[in-house]
Write an enzyme that holds these catalytic residues in place. Structure first.
Site, PDB file in Angstrom:
ATOM      1  CG  ASP A 438      -7.942 -32.288 -22.908  1.00 22.13           C
ATOM      2  OD1 ASP A 438      -7.588 -33.406 -23.582  1.00 22.13           O
ATOM      3  OD2 ASP A 438      -9.005 -31.921 -23.156  1.00 22.13           O
ATOM      4  CG  ASP A 496     -14.259 -36.400 -24.611  1.00 22.57           C
ATOM      5  OD1 ASP A 496     -13.899 -36.300 -23.507  1.00 22.57           O
ATOM      6  OD2 ASP A 496     -13.835 -35.627 -25.545  1.00 22.57           O
TER       7      ASP A 496
END
Ligand code: DGJ
Length: 692
Positions: A438, A496
């Site tokens: 990430d 997301d």
């Protein structure tokens, strides 16, 4: 094909013609890039056919666009190289080999090598390598590609949105101006994907001549599309240096990839997909089917405890997941997003016996185990920051935070060594076959160039040391998924947002550049945590089936009936995933305002899987006409609605479709199509079509 003067590359319906010696020592000029001009076009005639423009306010001699527009005087568009030294350039050498051309340019002190390679998928890969002798000649901008497109190119399509709304499409007319798309975030960011499409007026999914471009760079980037006053449209793209930075003495631009198709966006997208599959992605992707994920993030966030995670793994395995990814929250002191980034050791309170008990449990269920990491980042509240405050990238004296975190100074070898050792230890001591990598903030200050090279270098080293470990690229969703990252990762976390309606749009647009097998998409909870919208399971599962499918919800909250239905959808995905992950992806535009579609057809045209979603209710009560591309025209196909199907959708299927005995030729399906009626907004229908 080459002559003394002309270089001609030709592959998969695309061609490039360069006039390598327009005059003694002059810079080569690009005479054509786009449609295939056939095996032996008359180069001299093409060159000689250019009109002599007799018009006011023109240079006496109008020259075609050179390989690096602007390095000679008399070019008034955006220069392809911006430097303080006004050197005179000459052509030193032009050579051709295996469908590629290399042009060497020299000045009194510096050297440039331009490479053009036309791949088997019809994608032109370009790059410039350079040697600069002294700091004044190091450019602040050097385009990796500069290409004149047809003068009939009039419209531009770029993608970019925001966090949780990535890949929104924006269209611009290419008028008498330049359109400049720049990202200065040290990554593409959610707002400016490093890729675009340009085409003839009104180009759409199936029509128009379209050029597609993508820059293989994981940092700040720049793309310029400009119509010169004389009418030529020039496209340039490359790495954007930060204000205080310029190219290093030995510089290689990133690769830039450009394709052309006369068949609209679908044609250009399909060429990019084939290219990415065959030439960019790690080979590991081909070696096994993409496993269905279970990701813990939205189920538990930072609240990790062994019993809960094991219970989730049990349910995940029961519904058919094949890989369990432990997201953020597992490392020492990580109970919220304000602390602990940088301290890559297992939290002893949450995991007193390390990760082993959880991994053992997950593995005993037959699932692979994956782990979330965010190596480039550091929280000021961490052991690492207290130990090495000088490892943090700062903007002068200032420490600018985003999501409470700072960026590590990746250029320092000791930082890279620390990260390599920490990750190597985790991977060596635990049975981990997957990392979700990430990156939850932008990069400010300093050199973005060195930053990207250092990150790539770290990932490459890790991959070499652990060749069986797959990596997912994530940057708060799809903030960094350029073709540079795709060379070293097997999956992209596209967004997301698990809101299936938004996600359908996001995925469909992301697929303009990303083939479905690497585009991660999850079945989220019924009420989306980000938008608060409540959506049915069928829609959530259908959307997830057209990518690298996963689950990201608290499975303990589903009742038996829902678990059963979810497992049916996963089973469907497994039986169709070979098709979805290797076939030809289509954007489909059903009629009316309320519906949207996608499909994948097999490369031998014998089969296809299509998804129609009713996204709106403007024309409620009216159905839509859907046409099915990619099938063998004269072949008869069985068309079936794939169960489970929502009751209200099933009720409105035509009798033959409902009974499962609809048979139609590829021609009828492609040209007449099927009238479908999905009575409720936010509903969906999956159709499987197979030659009989
Ligand atoms: C951002 C990612 O996009 C999410 O999926 C999740 O991994 C969080 N970071 C964790 O902090």
């Amino acid at each position: 094909m080459t002559t003394d003067r002309f270089q001609y590359l030709r592959n998969a319906g695309v061609s490039l013609l360069i006039d390598a010696r327009p005059d003694q020592e002059a810079i080569p000029r690009i005479l054509h890039f786009g449609a295939d001009l056939g095996p032996s076009p008359d180069f001299d005639m093409i060159e000689g056919a250019s009109p002599i423009v007799v018009w006011g306010a023109r240079m006496d001699k109008v020259r075609p666009v050179s390989v690096l527009p602007g390095i000679e005087a008399g070019y008034f568009g955006t220069p392809a190289m911006v430097t303080r030294s006004g050197q005179k350039w000459r052509t030193d050498n032009v050579s051709a080999k295996d469908n590629s051309v290399q042009i060497r340019l020299g000045s009194s002190d510096d050297r440039l090598t331009l490479t053009y390679r036309l791949t088997g998928q019809g994608v032109l890969a370009t790059r410039v390598s350079a040697e600069f002798s002294d700091p004044t000649s190091r450019p602040r901008w050097l385009a990796a590609t500069s290409l004149p497109l047809g003068t009939d190119v009039e419209e531009l399509l770029v993608v970019g949105g925001d966090w949780a709304r990535e890949f929104a499409i924006q269209r611009h007319a290419i008028g008498a101006h330049a359109v400049v798309i720049e990202s200065r975030r040290g990554r593409a960011g959610h707002d400016r994907f490093p890729g675009l499409f340009a085409g003839t007026k009104g180009f759409n999914d199936d029509h128009g001549e379209v050029y597609g471009l993508s820059v293989g760079w994981s940092g700040s980037h720049r793309m310029v599309v400009e119509r010169l006053r004389e009418g030529t449209v020039v496209i340039q793209a490359g790495e954007l240096f930060s204000e205080t930075d310029s190219a290093p003495a030995n510089y290689e631009t990133p690769w830039c990839y450009t394709t052309y198709s006369p068949l609209g966006l679908n044609g250009a997208m399909q060429a990019l997909h084939s290219f990415v599959r065959e030439e960019i992605l790690p080979r590991s992707i081909r070696s096994k089917p993409r496993p269905v994920h279970y990701n813990t993030w939205e189920a538990v966030y930072f609240k990790h405890d062994l019993a809960t995670l094991c219970a989730l793994a049990d349910r995940a395995a029961a519904v058919g997941a094949e890989r369990f990814v432990l997201d953020d929250g597992w490392f020492k002191g990580r109970s919220h997003d304000r602390a602990a980034l940088g301290d890559w050791i297992v939290d002893p309170t949450k995991y007193p016996d390390g990760l082993t008990p959880l991994i053992r449990h997950v593995r005993s269920l037959g699932l692979e185990f994956g782990l979330w990491v965010e190596p480039e980042m550091i929280n000021p509240d961490s052991e690492l920051a207290r130990l090495h405050p000088d490892w943090i990238r700062r903007d002068g004296d200032e420490l600018l935070l985003q999501r409470h975190q700072a960026v590590l100074d990746m250029e320092r070898p000791e930082v890279r060594t620390y990260l390599y050792d920490a990750l190597h230890k985790l991977l060596s001591e635990n049975d981990i076959s997957y990392l979700k990598w990430d990156m939850n903030r932008d990069v400010t200050g300093g050199s973005h160039h060195e930053y990207v090279r250092s990150v790539w270098n770290l990932i490459d080293r890790l991959r070499a040391g652990h060749p069986l470990v797959e990596i997912e690229t994530c940057a708060s969703g799809g903030g960094r998924c350029d073709y540079g990252m795709l060379e070293r990762t097997e999956r992209v976390w596209v967004s997301d947002s698990n809101d299936a309606l938004d996600r359908f749009d996001i995925q469909r647009n992301a697929n303009l550049f990303l083939p479905p097998e690497i585009a991660g998409v999850h079945v989220g909870p019924s009420t989306c945590h980000i938008t608060g919208r409540k959506l049915g399971l069928d829609l959530r599962a259908h959307v997830a089936m057209f990518g690298h499918m996963g689950l990201e919800l608290d499975l303990r909250q589903l009742d038996e009936r829902e678990l059963q239905r979810l497992s049916q959808h996963i089973q469907n995905h497994k039986s169709f995933r070979h098709l979805v992950h290797s076939g030809c992806y289509w954007r489909i535009e059903p009629t009316g305002t309320d519906h949207c579609g996608i499909g994948v057809s097999a490369s031998n045209k014998s089969e296809g899987l299509y998804l129609v979603v009713r996204t709106g209710s403007e024309q409620l009560g009216r159905g839509t006409l859907v046409k099915f591309p990619g099938l063998e025209m004269e072949q008869i196909h069985a068309v079936s609605a794939v169960a489970p199907i929502a009751g209200h959708v099933e009720q409105s299927l035509g009798p033959a479709l409902r009974m499962g005995n609809l048979r139609l030729s590829g021609r009828v399906l492609a040209h007449r199509g099927l009238e479908l009626n999905l009575p409720r907004p936010e509903s969906s229908l999956l159709l499987h079509v197979k030659a009989v």
